[in-house]
Design a protein around this motif. Structure first.
Motif, PDB file in Angstrom:
ATOM      1  N   GLN A 303       0.833  -1.211   0.000  1.00 12.87           N
ATOM      2  CA  GLN A 303       0.000   0.000   0.000  1.00 12.87           C
ATOM      3  C   GLN A 303       0.860   1.250   0.000  1.00 12.87           C
ATOM      4  N   ALA A 304       1.943   1.178   0.793  1.00 10.57           N
ATOM      5  CA  ALA A 304       2.842   2.324   0.852  1.00 10.57           C
ATOM      6  C   ALA A 304       3.436   2.616  -0.517  1.00 10.57           C
ATOM      7  N   ARG A 306       2.211   1.791  -3.402  1.00  8.64           N
ATOM      8  CA  ARG A 306       1.169   2.312  -4.296  1.00  8.64           C
ATOM      9  C   ARG A 306       0.927   3.799  -4.053  1.00  8.64           C
ATOM     10  N   ARG A 307       0.924   4.148  -2.748  1.00  9.11           N
ATOM     11  CA  ARG A 307       0.683   5.543  -2.415  1.00  9.11           C
ATOM     12  C   ARG A 307       1.793   6.417  -3.013  1.00  9.11           C
ATOM     13  N   GLU A 308       3.030   5.892  -2.917  1.00 15.29           N
ATOM     14  CA  GLU A 308       4.166   6.612  -3.505  1.00 15.29           C
ATOM     15  C   GLU A 308       3.952   6.814  -4.992  1.00 15.29           C
ATOM     16  N   ASP A 310       1.189   6.758  -6.673  1.00 11.99           N
ATOM     17  CA  ASP A 310       0.060   7.633  -6.989  1.00 11.99           C
ATOM     18  C   ASP A 310       0.475   9.104  -6.967  1.00 11.99           C
ATOM     19  N   ARG A 311       1.430   9.392  -6.098  1.00  9.44           N
ATOM     20  CA  ARG A 311       1.767  10.788  -5.911  1.00  9.44           C
ATOM     21  C   ARG A 311       2.329  11.454  -7.134  1.00  9.44           C
TER      22      ARG A 311
END
Lengths: 311, 291
Positions: A303-304, A306-308, A310-311
């Motif tokens: 998840q981390a 993916r969040r990276e 997405d940014r």
């Protein structure tokens, strides 16, 4: 504490402890081969099948000689193994049914003979059935000697023929291929089972002798994947059960020896089921928990990431 | 009259066990009868200790509970990777040991004889009768075993197809949507009930023998399950009649003689069965060789 010591100081008790320990050791060793060859219940069948042999020995001799009883039981047990082998080899009846057939017919025949003896008015017959239920405390030093010698011989034979028995247990076809006398070895293992059962009947009785052949072996199987280790462990569990069961029985609460030995063996079994590495319940639970937490960590990392992204 | 009652009880036990036993032999679980008949001992003792009476209803209940516990434990260990015969052996010997210890701990001065509980004597059946409204309606054993037989016939005939498929091809049975586990436990429950109902009155060994020997003989005589069940019942009843008279002649244990007769019949089937007998197979082989 002093109670313990007095128990150990009694020479008769020492003998019985020693005998039961050896009995557990040898039946654990033989039992692990029986377990791997899927013949665990053979011991139960043989123990029951010994009854007509004992009765016939008594009818022929008219005396309550332990040695004659043992010989009669061994002959009947060997006949039973031949019967079981014959039925499984020559008909479509499977081994379990063959075992049950031989067990019940031999035992039925034994009961017929037993009632014949009782009705014939032979005053000497009392105690014949007690012989079959077993009570280690009534054993004399001579009986213990016989039991100890038999156990040692059994252990010796299984050590000498370890390689052969190992191959026979895992791949009888291959054993036949490289020229082992498979039929002979087969019968030899059965015969060793008969001898172990006969030796133990007097101490632990008919029904519970089967437990000494099965339970230590099943417990040992939980701990290891190697045959040599398993056989040694099974023998050790058996010896421990024999020792502890006899000890509890002789500390004065007057409980019968055979069932106590079996209960100790069962306790060892439960401990193995719970605590054994890899197969035990606890280690399975631990494995599952660690797999779950690992999966959760991976999830967090994913998840981390993916969040990276997405940014 | 007592002769009739004894033979009737023997025949009822033989029929009940003969029907259930066929499925056990087919599913390779023949030793389960032996296991159950030993492992119910603690149930009987505990029921006796709680109720304080030798009323057989309580004991029967205790025995039935322990019978189901046995089956459940065997299945549990089998599923966790122990071979099925070894798990049978571990469970029943452990429970039997508990029973023997309980007997020797608590019932030393109470009249609960181990031999009497375990090895009931069929010869005493006619004297243990039930009174209903003051009228003697026959031995208790006949009623008990008769009810077990009725239950068995009812369940087996209603679910015959399911039991048959589960015995021969459990994978297919599961695939077509039959709850295999349910029928397994149903069958085991039947074994448990018939064992418990019978053994108190006729002795464990008769039950164990009748569960296996007649079905195995029938298995050698036919290829059809329905016929196997009929043959097994007939063989069982025949051996109980013949066994009774043999016991009378020899002045020996009736249950022992019944089993011995069944054993002789099995031996005859083993040798002379038309399809599977050893003599006929040898003869056929010789015929083929010469032609």
């Amino acid at each position: 504490m002093s109670d313990w010591m007095t128990v150990f100081a009694d020479p008769n008790v020492q003998w019985i402890l020693f005998g039961c320990m050896l009995l557990g050791l040898s039946s654990g060793v033989i039992g692990s081969f029986a377990y791997l060859r899927k013949q665990s219940l053979m011991g139960d069948a043989l123990a029951h099948a010994a009854l007509p042999g004992v009765c016939i020995a008594f009818m022929l001799s008219g005396s309550k000689s332990i040695a004659l009883f043992l010989i009669g039981a061994a002959v009947a047990g060997t006949a039973a193994t031949f019967g079981i082998g014959y039925i499984t080899r020559h008909t479509r009846i499977k081994q379990d049914a063959a075992l049950a057939i031989v067990l019940s017919t031999f035992f039925g025949l034994g009961i017929v003979l037993l009632t014949q003896i009782q009705h014939s008015g032979n005053g000497n017959q009392s105690g014949l059935d007690k012989f079959l239920f077993g009570q280690a405390a009534t054993m004399m030093q001579n009986d213990v000697w016989i039991m100890a010698i038999i156990s040692l011989v059994l252990i010796g034979i299984s050590t000498l023929l370890f390689k052969e028995f190992k191959l026979l247990s895992f791949d009888p076809g291959f054993a036949r291929g490289i020229g082992y006398p498979v039929a002979f070895l087969d019968q030899l293992i059965m015969f060793l089972l008969v001898v172990a059962v006969v030796a133990g009947i007097q101490a632990v009785g008919v029904v519970l002798m089967a437990a000494l052949l099965i339970t230590p072996a099943v417990s040992a199987r939980y701990w290891t994947e190697r045959l040599g280790f398993m056989v040694a462990l099974s023998g050790m569990f058996g010896a421990l059960s024999g020792l502890a069961g006899t000890f509890i029985s002789s500390t004065g609460n007057n409980l019968p020896t055979g069932p106590l030995i079996v209960l100790v063996a069962t306790a060892v079994f439960f401990f193995s089921v719970l605590a054994a590495p890899r197969r035990g319940i606890l280690s399975k639970l631990l494995l599952r928990a660690s797999a779950r937490s690992q999966a959760r960590q991976e999830q967090v990392i994913l998840q981390a990431v993916r969040r990276e992204q997405d940014r | 009259m007592s002769t009739l009652w004894i033979i009737l009880t023997g025949a009822l036990v033989a029929s009940t066990c003969g029907i259930v036993g066929c499925f056990l032999v087919l599913r390779r679980m023949a030793m389960i009868g032996d296991a159950i008949s030993h492992s119910v001992l603690p149930g009987i003792v505990i029921a006796f200790l709680i109720s304080g009476s030798r009323d057989s209803l309580f004991m029967l209940l205790g025995a039935a509970v322990l019978g189901l516990v046995t089956v459940f434990l065997i299945q549990l260990f089998h599923q966790s990777g122990v071979q099925s015969d070894a798990s049978i052996g571990v469970v029943f010997t452990a429970l039997f040991a508990v029973g023997v210890v309980l007997v020797s701990m608590y019932t030393k001065h109470i009249d609960l004889d181990l031999d009497c509980v375990l090895y009931g004597e069929i010869a005493y059946v006619p004297w243990n009768t039930i009174q209903l409204a003051g009228i003697d309606i026959g031995p208790k054993a006949v009623w008990g075993v008769g009810l077990a037989l009725l239950l068995t016939i009812l369940l087996i005939s209603v679910f015959y197809k399911q039991f048959k498929l589960c015995s021969f091809d459990p994978a297919l049975a599961a695939a077509v949507g039959i709850p295999v586990a349910l029928f397994h436990y149903l069958l085991m429950g039947l074994v448990s009930v018939s064992t418990v109902a019978s053994f108190e009155s006729v002795g464990a060994i008769l039950v164990v023998g009748m569960l296996v020997v007649p079905p195995a003989a029938a298995y050698l005589l036919t290829e059809r399950l329905s016929r196997m069940i009929v043959y097994s019942v007939v063989i069982g009843c025949f051996s109980s009649v013949l066994g009774y008279y043999a016991a009378h002649l020899l002045d020996a244990s009736i249950a022992g003689c019944m089993i011995s007769v069944a054993g002789v019949i099995f031996l005859l089937a083993l040798l002379f069965s038309p399809g599977h007998g050893i003599v006929f197979r040898k003869w056929n082989r010789r015929q083929q060789l010469s032609s």
